[in-house]
Design an enzyme around this catalytic site. Structure first.
Site, PDB file in Angstrom:
ATOM      1  N   ASN A 116       2.420   5.363   2.637  1.00  0.00           N
ATOM      2  CA  ASN A 116       3.132   4.840   1.457  1.00  0.00           C
ATOM      3  C   ASN A 116       3.388   5.929   0.411  1.00  0.00           C
ATOM      4  OD1 ASN A 116       0.605   5.273   0.344  1.00  0.00           O
ATOM      5  ND2 ASN A 116       0.254   3.157  -0.307  1.00  0.00           N
ATOM      6  N   GLU A 167      -1.979   5.474  -5.520  1.00  0.00           N
ATOM      7  CA  GLU A 167      -1.034   4.607  -4.822  1.00  0.00           C
ATOM      8  C   GLU A 167       0.286   4.560  -5.600  1.00  0.00           C
ATOM      9  OE1 GLU A 167      -1.938   3.861  -1.972  1.00  0.00           O
ATOM     10  OE2 GLU A 167      -3.930   2.967  -1.816  1.00  0.00           O
ATOM     11  N   ASP A 225     -11.311  12.319  -3.657  1.00  0.00           N
ATOM     12  CA  ASP A 225     -11.609  10.914  -3.923  1.00  0.00           C
ATOM     13  C   ASP A 225     -12.841  10.421  -3.174  1.00  0.00           C
ATOM     14  OD1 ASP A 225     -10.396  11.084  -1.421  1.00  0.00           O
ATOM     15  OD2 ASP A 225      -8.563  10.080  -2.045  1.00  0.00           O
ATOM     16  N   HIS A 248       1.110   7.974  -0.904  1.00  0.00           N
ATOM     17  CA  HIS A 248       0.020   8.287  -1.839  1.00  0.00           C
ATOM     18  C   HIS A 248      -0.534   9.691  -1.606  1.00  0.00           C
ATOM     19  CE1 HIS A 248      -3.437   6.380   0.774  1.00  0.00           C
ATOM     20  NE2 HIS A 248      -3.276   7.648   1.079  1.00  0.00           N
TER      21      HIS A 248
HETATM   22  P1  PGA Z   1      -4.810  10.473   7.029  1.00  0.00           P
HETATM   23  O1  PGA Z   1      -4.788  10.024   5.510  1.00  0.00           O
HETATM   24  O2  PGA Z   1      -4.921  11.946   7.050  1.00  0.00           O
HETATM   25  O3  PGA Z   1      -6.045   9.784   7.577  1.00  0.00           O
HETATM   26  O4  PGA Z   1      -3.543   9.960   7.645  1.00  0.00           O
HETATM   27  C1  PGA Z   1      -3.978  10.720   4.630  1.00  0.00           C
HETATM   28  C2  PGA Z   1      -4.049  10.067   3.274  1.00  0.00           C
HETATM   29  O5  PGA Z   1      -4.188   8.827   3.207  1.00  0.00           O
HETATM   30  O6  PGA Z   1      -3.946  10.781   2.285  1.00  0.00           O
END
Ligand code: PGA
Length: 251
Positions: free
Chosen positions: A145, A152, A76, A147
């Site tokens: 959450n 999301e 992304d 995702h």
């Molecule tokens: P993070 O993000 O590794 O910074 O916790 C993970 C994500 O949002 O997929």
């Protein structure tokens, strides 16, 4: 260990520390490239991948591993951030991995968040993945959450690369990567859940107590769009590698 009712039950590895998780994922990446120098990798950004890439850079040097023929596709990118923006994922990838291995930047793609036509960019991204023969090994983090990528809660399991709105919690979680006073974009281009599920093999890494509810929901809750990562239980070759803190709420 295998958990979960309906679905295919990902393989779960619980390790003692974040460093061990990083090393285990880095070893999977290194082994894939050693076995197949033309591997197609799906890559992730964020706090979790940072130590993974650090370990991978060390392994690559130690084993004289070449990424020259590898192709990669990142999950992304923020809409509106160019590759030169310090909080863009394109910048993250150069700083944390690409500048430290011999990968050909022309073969390492990150969605272009400043494309004039984002719909066309999304379609071209899907096409490029297909033309590369599909993703062999996809690395994922997970949001608190649930995702995966920037899919999301509510994202369809058959979704493809597209523009999405970011959840407020996601914008807050990522705000520390942005210069003071600059707000996190409200939208991103992300591979869809369907795109991710097309990878032949998937490794999801999770570290820290703040990921424990999401890991429990992913492995032991219902398979539902309310927890995007629960879609991984529909895939036959998924490994979830977490530290004890992230595994703490599993039954
Ligand atoms: P993070 O993000 O590794 O910074 O916790 C993970 C994500 O949002 O997929």
């Amino acid at each position: 260990m295998r958990l979960g009712g309906m679905g295919m039950a990902p393989e779960l590895m619980v390790l003692d520390s974040e460093a061990e998780v990083a090393m285990a994922v880095a070893r999977r990446l290194a082994a894939t490239v050693a076995q197949m120098p033309t591997a197609v990798l799906g890559l992730a950004t964020g706090g979790t991948p940072m130590p993974i890439y650090k370990a991978l850079i060390a392994l690559a040097a130690e084993k004289r591993l070449s990424f020259r023929m590898v192709r990669s596709f990142n999950l992304d990118e923020y809409v509106g951030l160019s590759a030169s923006h310090p909080a863009s994922f394109a910048h993250f990838m150069r700083e944390n991995l690409f500048d430290h291995i011999d990968i050909d930047l022309a073969r390492a793609r990150v969605p272009n968040g400043v494309a004039a036509d984002l719909g066309a960019e999304a379609a071209s991204y899907e096409r490029a993945i297909a033309e590369a023969g599909g993703i062999g090994l996809q690395i994922l983090g997970i949001g608190a959450n649930g995702h995966i990528g920037f899919n999301e809660p509510g994202s369809a399991f058959n979704s493809r690369t597209r523009v999405v709105d970011l959840a407020e919690a996601t914008r807050q979680a990522n705000s520390s990567y942005f210069p003071a006073g600059e707000s996190v974009p409200g939208q991103a281009l992300t591979m869809g859940i369907g795109t991710i599920l097309n990878a032949r093999e998937i490794v999801l890494a999770a570290t820290g107590a703040h990921k424990a509810p999401a890991i429990a929901a992913t492995l032991a809750g219902p398979i539902t769009i309310d927890c995007p990562a629960s879609a991984l239980r529909l895939h036959a070759r998924v490994t979830i590698i977490c530290d004890r803190a992230a595994a703490a709420q599993l039954p």
